[in-house]
Write a protein that holds these residues in place. Structure first.
Motif, short mmCIF file in Angstrom:
data_model
loop_
_atom_site.label_atom_id
_atom_site.label_comp_id
_atom_site.label_asym_id
_atom_site.label_seq_id
_atom_site.Cartn_x
_atom_site.Cartn_y
_atom_site.Cartn_z
N VAL A 20 0.84 -1.19 0.00
CA VAL A 20 0.00 0.00 0.00
C VAL A 20 0.88 1.24 0.00
CG1 VAL A 20 -1.84 -1.21 1.21
CG2 VAL A 20 -0.22 0.18 2.52
N LEU A 21 0.28 2.36 -0.36
CA LEU A 21 1.01 3.62 -0.42
C LEU A 21 1.57 3.98 0.95
CD1 LEU A 21 0.02 6.70 -2.44
CD2 LEU A 21 0.51 7.00 0.00
N GLN A 22 2.80 4.45 0.97
CA GLN A 22 3.47 4.86 2.21
C GLN A 22 3.50 6.38 2.28
OE1 GLN A 22 4.72 2.26 4.38
NE2 GLN A 22 3.47 1.11 2.91
N LEU A 23 3.00 6.92 3.39
CA LEU A 23 2.96 8.36 3.62
C LEU A 23 3.91 8.73 4.74
CD1 LEU A 23 1.73 11.25 3.41
CD2 LEU A 23 -0.06 10.47 4.99
N TYR A 24 4.80 9.67 4.47
CA TYR A 24 5.76 10.16 5.46
C TYR A 24 5.41 11.62 5.71
CZ TYR A 24 7.97 6.01 3.60
OH TYR A 24 8.20 4.73 3.17
N SER A 25 4.90 11.92 6.92
CA SER A 25 4.30 13.23 7.09
C SER A 25 4.16 13.58 8.56
CB SER A 25 2.93 13.25 6.39
OG SER A 25 2.40 14.55 6.34
N ALA A 26 3.50 14.71 8.80
CA ALA A 26 3.13 15.18 10.12
C ALA A 26 1.88 16.03 9.94
CB ALA A 26 4.26 16.00 10.75
N PRO A 27 1.06 16.18 11.00
CA PRO A 27 -0.20 16.93 10.86
C PRO A 27 0.00 18.44 10.86
CG PRO A 27 -0.03 16.03 13.06
CD PRO A 27 1.14 15.50 12.30
N THR A 28 0.69 18.93 9.83
CA THR A 28 0.88 20.36 9.60
C THR A 28 -0.02 20.78 8.44
OG1 THR A 28 2.62 20.10 7.95
CG2 THR A 28 3.30 20.04 10.28
N PRO A 29 -0.14 22.08 8.15
CA PRO A 29 -0.98 22.48 7.02
C PRO A 29 -0.58 21.84 5.69
CG PRO A 29 -0.53 24.38 8.38
CD PRO A 29 0.33 23.26 8.92
N ASN A 30 0.72 21.65 5.47
CA ASN A 30 1.13 20.96 4.24
C ASN A 30 0.92 19.46 4.34
OD1 ASN A 30 1.90 23.09 2.56
ND2 ASN A 30 3.94 23.21 3.45
N GLY A 31 1.24 18.90 5.50
CA GLY A 31 1.11 17.46 5.66
C GLY A 31 -0.31 16.96 5.53
N VAL A 32 -1.27 17.68 6.12
CA VAL A 32 -2.64 17.19 6.12
C VAL A 32 -3.29 17.25 4.75
CG1 VAL A 32 -2.98 17.69 8.56
CG2 VAL A 32 -3.66 19.39 6.84
N LYS A 33 -2.72 18.01 3.82
CA LYS A 33 -3.27 17.98 2.46
C LYS A 33 -3.33 16.55 1.95
CE LYS A 33 -0.88 22.22 1.14
NZ LYS A 33 0.17 22.70 0.22
N VAL A 34 -2.24 15.81 2.14
CA VAL A 34 -2.15 14.47 1.57
C VAL A 34 -2.97 13.48 2.39
CG1 VAL A 34 -0.60 12.62 0.87
CG2 VAL A 34 0.08 15.00 0.56
#
Length: 234
Positions: A20-34
């Motif tokens: 499955v797709l792997q998401l590397y992120s954090a709940p910031t304004p840019n991160g939550v877009k994805v």
């Protein structure tokens, strides 16, 4: 079973399910877009929390996927030609996921390009200006005697949010009746501006009518509510 071993980032953030797709992120304004996008389209994915406060984006593993050292980034094991694809830049990821699934991007060519232009507007103007305003107002204002940098970003953010206000005249969403990646790109930033950054008064947010209604509609969406909390902070 997909083989993601060519991506060094998976050594620090191993995939439990590499199919499955792997998401590397954090709940910031840019991160939550994805994360919002993924929740909206229902594509299976595995989120990995990247601690930007601990500078994890500047480690060699993350930089191997995004040399610019910013979240979010993804690996899609089922990319074009059924080969794994790594991507960074939130706007590029939104466009990729929309085209991959045929969702949240109009199929009419003219409307498609119009939607993309508003995503670019967010990437080039809204995000950078709101982010700088947030920095100088919430974090640096108490330390910097010269208020000209903050005032510059206040003025530009005041103008930009009125661009959205004007666009929303007679429209529920940026593209009219259709909720799209243009809305997803902006929701987190407007929410942060008046929430976390506490800059609502500076941009005279209370004078607006359409933007607050648009934001309320967006935040009421179940996928948006879920996406705003993904990845979970430890």
């Amino acid at each position: 079973m997909a083989d993601l071993s060519a991506f060094p980032i998976t050594k620090k953030w191993p995939a439990k399910d590499p199919n499955v797709l792997q998401l590397y992120s954090a709940p910031t304004p840019n991160g939550v877009k994805v994360s919002i996008m993924l929740e909206e389209i229902g594509l299976p994915y595995e989120p990995h929390f990247v601690n930007i406060g601990e500078n994890e984006t500047w480690g060699p593993e993350f930089l191997s996927l995004n040399p610019n050292g910013k979240i979010p980034a993804i690996i899609d094991p089922n990319g074009p030609g059924d080969k794994p694809l790594g991507l960074f830049e939130s706007g590029a990821i939104l466009l990729y996921l929309a085209e991959k699934t045929g969702k949240l991007l109009p199929t009419d060519p003219a409307k498609r390009h119009e939607t993309i232009q508003w995503v670019f507007f967010q990437m080039a103007s809204l995000g950078p200006m709101f982010g700088q305003l947030g920095f100088f107002h919430k974090f640096a204002g108490k330390d910097i005697e010269d208020k000209r940098p903050r005032d510059r970003y206040v003025k530009e953010s005041h103008r930009l949010i009125r661009v959205i206000e004007s666009r929303l005249e007679g429209r529920d969403w940026i593209m009219g009746d259709e909720y799209t990646i243009a809305d997803i790109s902006m929701l987190g930033w407007v929410r942060n501006l008046i929430g976390f950054y506490g800059a609502g008064e500076l941009v005279e947010y209370g004078e607006l009518k359409r933007v607050p209604q648009w934001l309320e509609r967006g935040l009421a969406r179940p996928a948006v509510q879920r996406g705003l909390e993904i990845p979970k902070r430890p």
